[in-house]
Design a protein around this motif. Sequence first.
Motif, PDB file in Angstrom:
ATOM      1  N   GLN A 556      -8.930   5.458   1.061  1.00  0.00           N
ATOM      2  CA  GLN A 556      -7.906   4.548   1.898  1.00  0.00           C
ATOM      3  C   GLN A 556      -7.807   3.259   1.365  1.00  0.00           C
ATOM      4  O   GLN A 556      -6.766   2.727   1.545  1.00  0.00           O
ATOM      5  N   ILE A 557      -8.743   2.562   0.616  1.00  0.00           N
ATOM      6  CA  ILE A 557      -8.346   1.355   0.135  1.00  0.00           C
ATOM      7  C   ILE A 557      -7.222   1.396  -1.277  1.00  0.00           C
ATOM      8  O   ILE A 557      -6.402   0.674  -1.254  1.00  0.00           O
ATOM      9  N   GLU A 558      -7.466   2.556  -1.919  1.00  0.00           N
ATOM     10  CA  GLU A 558      -6.227   3.046  -2.915  1.00  0.00           C
ATOM     11  C   GLU A 558      -4.880   3.079  -2.176  1.00  0.00           C
ATOM     12  O   GLU A 558      -3.972   2.609  -2.791  1.00  0.00           O
ATOM     13  N   ALA A 559      -4.988   3.591  -1.067  1.00  0.00           N
ATOM     14  CA  ALA A 559      -3.692   4.006  -0.508  1.00  0.00           C
ATOM     15  C   ALA A 559      -3.083   2.428   0.321  1.00  0.00           C
ATOM     16  O   ALA A 559      -1.908   2.401   0.187  1.00  0.00           O
ATOM     17  N   LEU A 560      -4.108   1.879   0.705  1.00  0.00           N
ATOM     18  CA  LEU A 560      -3.547   0.573   1.316  1.00  0.00           C
ATOM     19  C   LEU A 560      -3.208  -0.462   0.007  1.00  0.00           C
ATOM     20  O   LEU A 560      -1.976  -1.194   0.362  1.00  0.00           O
ATOM     21  N   THR A 561      -3.828  -0.146  -1.029  1.00  0.00           N
ATOM     22  CA  THR A 561      -3.524  -1.155  -2.240  1.00  0.00           C
ATOM     23  C   THR A 561      -2.212  -0.852  -2.645  1.00  0.00           C
ATOM     24  O   THR A 561      -1.089  -1.390  -2.833  1.00  0.00           O
ATOM     25  N   ALA A 562      -1.795   0.535  -2.890  1.00  0.00           N
ATOM     26  CA  ALA A 562      -0.579   0.946  -3.091  1.00  0.00           C
ATOM     27  C   ALA A 562       0.708   0.458  -2.304  1.00  0.00           C
ATOM     28  O   ALA A 562       1.756  -0.077  -2.681  1.00  0.00           O
ATOM     29  N   LYS A 563       0.247   0.687  -0.849  1.00  0.00           N
ATOM     30  CA  LYS A 563       1.329   0.308   0.171  1.00  0.00           C
ATOM     31  C   LYS A 563       1.690  -1.278   0.037  1.00  0.00           C
ATOM     32  O   LYS A 563       2.710  -1.590   0.256  1.00  0.00           O
ATOM     33  N   ALA A 564       0.514  -2.092  -0.076  1.00  0.00           N
ATOM     34  CA  ALA A 564       0.714  -3.585  -0.367  1.00  0.00           C
ATOM     35  C   ALA A 564       1.510  -3.912  -1.448  1.00  0.00           C
ATOM     36  O   ALA A 564       2.472  -4.665  -1.417  1.00  0.00           O
ATOM     37  N   GLU A 565       1.557  -3.100  -2.724  1.00  0.00           N
ATOM     38  CA  GLU A 565       2.264  -3.338  -3.676  1.00  0.00           C
ATOM     39  C   GLU A 565       3.541  -2.910  -3.651  1.00  0.00           C
ATOM     40  O   GLU A 565       4.471  -3.636  -4.122  1.00  0.00           O
ATOM     41  N   SER A 566       3.823  -1.867  -2.740  1.00  0.00           N
ATOM     42  CA  SER A 566       5.220  -1.484  -2.663  1.00  0.00           C
ATOM     43  C   SER A 566       5.840  -2.223  -1.846  1.00  0.00           C
ATOM     44  O   SER A 566       7.146  -2.512  -2.047  1.00  0.00           O
ATOM     45  N   LEU A 567       5.245  -3.044  -0.738  1.00  0.00           N
ATOM     46  CA  LEU A 567       5.919  -3.947   0.205  1.00  0.00           C
ATOM     47  C   LEU A 567       6.168  -5.310  -0.541  1.00  0.00           C
ATOM     48  O   LEU A 567       7.236  -5.891  -0.464  1.00  0.00           O
ATOM     49  N   GLN A 568       5.330  -5.532  -1.669  1.00  0.00           N
ATOM     50  CA  GLN A 568       5.504  -6.791  -2.294  1.00  0.00           C
ATOM     51  C   GLN A 568       6.652  -6.668  -3.067  1.00  0.00           C
ATOM     52  O   GLN A 568       7.436  -7.811  -3.402  1.00  0.00           O
ATOM     53  N   GLY A 569       6.562  -5.438  -3.687  1.00  0.00           N
ATOM     54  CA  GLY A 569       8.053  -5.166  -4.686  1.00  0.00           C
ATOM     55  C   GLY A 569       9.263  -5.236  -3.790  1.00  0.00           C
ATOM     56  O   GLY A 569      10.474  -5.722  -4.402  1.00  0.00           O
ATOM     57  N   VAL A 588       7.672  -8.985   5.698  1.00  0.00           N
ATOM     58  CA  VAL A 588       6.607  -9.837   5.683  1.00  0.00           C
ATOM     59  C   VAL A 588       5.530  -9.529   6.710  1.00  0.00           C
ATOM     60  O   VAL A 588       4.222  -9.635   6.459  1.00  0.00           O
ATOM     61  N   ASP A 589       5.775  -8.988   7.851  1.00  0.00           N
ATOM     62  CA  ASP A 589       4.595  -8.585   9.020  1.00  0.00           C
ATOM     63  C   ASP A 589       3.926  -7.451   8.325  1.00  0.00           C
ATOM     64  O   ASP A 589       2.776  -7.521   8.738  1.00  0.00           O
ATOM     65  N   ALA A 590       4.673  -6.437   7.750  1.00  0.00           N
ATOM     66  CA  ALA A 590       3.710  -5.095   7.520  1.00  0.00           C
ATOM     67  C   ALA A 590       2.836  -5.615   6.286  1.00  0.00           C
ATOM     68  O   ALA A 590       1.951  -4.839   6.209  1.00  0.00           O
ATOM     69  N   LEU A 591       3.332  -6.489   5.540  1.00  0.00           N
ATOM     70  CA  LEU A 591       2.492  -6.735   4.184  1.00  0.00           C
ATOM     71  C   LEU A 591       1.456  -7.515   4.717  1.00  0.00           C
ATOM     72  O   LEU A 591       0.113  -7.229   4.357  1.00  0.00           O
ATOM     73  N   GLN A 592       1.448  -8.398   5.819  1.00  0.00           N
ATOM     74  CA  GLN A 592       0.372  -9.073   6.332  1.00  0.00           C
ATOM     75  C   GLN A 592      -0.692  -8.115   6.949  1.00  0.00           C
ATOM     76  O   GLN A 592      -1.743  -8.295   6.628  1.00  0.00           O
ATOM     77  N   ALA A 593      -0.080  -7.114   7.689  1.00  0.00           N
ATOM     78  CA  ALA A 593      -1.091  -6.132   8.370  1.00  0.00           C
ATOM     79  C   ALA A 593      -1.574  -5.238   7.526  1.00  0.00           C
ATOM     80  O   ALA A 593      -2.861  -4.889   7.403  1.00  0.00           O
ATOM     81  N   THR A 594      -1.109  -4.923   6.261  1.00  0.00           N
ATOM     82  CA  THR A 594      -1.693  -4.096   5.381  1.00  0.00           C
ATOM     83  C   THR A 594      -2.586  -4.938   4.714  1.00  0.00           C
ATOM     84  O   THR A 594      -3.609  -4.179   4.202  1.00  0.00           O
TER      85      THR A 594
END
Length: 619
Positions: A556-569, A588-594
């Motif tokens: 779960q942590i790995e998936a959230l990390t990948a999602k955060a990196e994608s949103l930051q991209g 921005v909202d999605a990145l904060q929640a992630t």
Amino acid sequence: MATPPLLTLQDIDIRLGRQQLLDGAHLSVAQGERLCLIGRNGSGKSTLLKVAADMLEPDGGTRFLQPGTSVRYLPQEPDFSGFETTLAYVEAGLGPLDEIYRARYLLGELGLTGEEDPAHLSGGESRRAALARVLAPQPDILLLDEPTNHLDLPAIQWLERELEGLRSSLVLISHDRRFLETLSRKTLWLDRGGTRLLEEGFSAFEAWRDERLELEERERHKLDRKIAAEEDWMRYGVTARRKRNVRRVAELDALRQRKREAQRGGGQVRLEAAEGEASGKRVIEAKGITKAFDDRVIIKPFSVRIARGDRIGLVGPNGAGKTTLLRILTGGLEPDAGSLQRGTNLDMITLEQKRDELEPAMTVKNALTGGRGDQVMVNGQARHVVSYMKDFLFKPEQANTPLERLSGGERGRLMLARALAQPSNLMVLDEPTNDLDLETLDLLQDMLAAYTGTVLLVSHDRDFLDRVVTSVIAFEGDGHWQEYAGGYADMEVQRAAASTAAGQVKAPAPGKAATAKPSSPSEKARTDAGNAVEAKASPRKLSFKDKHALETLPGQIEALTAKAESLQGVLDDPDLFTRDPDKFAETVDALQATQEALAASEDEWLRLEILRDELASGT
């Protein structure tokens, strides 16, 4: 029953040489009114305010002030002569019945002690002292000419709150849109010598102004067509009936006179940056840079990467070190530590905050040409200096005008003209909005939006930052700097979100149980983890739920990390905010929640690992 206005100006006429500056201008100020005075640089705003303050006698018209009404006027350039301290200067503005304590109180609120020598004040300090002088008496009417000039953002926001709390009537001249939107309730537009009143604040002005100008343009078009028809009749119509012909000729002359009197809006500034060849994709990369002067730390370890096409705003209080950071990033100053790399093929132009770098006796023509003839090089091509001057609303006769006779807005336009003539792919602007009128600000922001190079911008204008920059580097205090995606308003949202996420539960008072709940899942997890360590809970077996969590949390942590990196991209796209502000806000909202979910998962995994270790060791 409506109360009569406190101050009235009627049919004010002022002529400067051959120029009719004010032609039948009106101004009325009622009790408690909040009015902004809008117009181009040179349109006569400050002149009309001086007439209202009874500091200038008009050539025609009348001024009436209700008996017993107190008025205070804030000039753009206050006169401190004859005063030994700032306190003496402020106290001299008090009336016999005014509360003297307010002089020292307001100076303290504005960051001054009262003991400063007025002869050695900076621009910001002199503006603060002048504000304290006009605010201290709490007059019936406040006439403020560019009150935010040279103020930093904390001071501007303090001034907004102070003025909102006053009972005084206000007449404001300012180029700061956010300031005008906050404070104004009516708008007086000074245009081509006359005045037009809008019964709404500045937020409604620009749409209303554009409607008026569009209507005028249609009327001019009709007039042009009527003149053309009359001229056609003059050439080809029947000429036998002489009396009718004489009447038609008189009507044509009248139409031509109407067209001459229907002056157009005074011209348009043409802002176009001369762009050089594209720079490398990486423009500036700083890693852990620091800077200190003696014992004062200006920059604690700070890292940033600036790519081609980024438009970066630097914000912070006066004296925080914005210009120092800017000079380090652009190579004008070496950092004390850290590494700094600049990209290839950089052509940089700079617009300094100070507009007095040129000799006051130098003429406009020589300032643009460097004293070399009548040609100015624009983007590598020669143009006649008078033609280039017209792009920035200078008249041909101003070519030989000394710079010391230019207004603040004219000096600002001249410095822009000098800077924009040079080819560039990196533009460094230190307070470019000072003294510019709203129309020129609109064009400047449009030019920067279309500029394909990179922009580094220092400004205290919140609206301008929101419209121009793709990210903000903000001073956080004590030498710390932080980059935020988006404009100034986005920075405030992200700061508030970070402050909420980092909020801590207050410790209970002695003898009382703690009843407050953690403010977020991540904080709850941290609290639980801390309790697990401190309480030394008695050994027990891991529950099925705990075991399952230990097995699934890493994935779960790995998936959230990948999602955060994608949103930051997605947010790394420098054009996203300009192209699609809704998508930017959603991301921005999605990145904060992630990020919050990621922190909570990591803390829960840490709590369970601590518990498993304790059970294994039998502690």
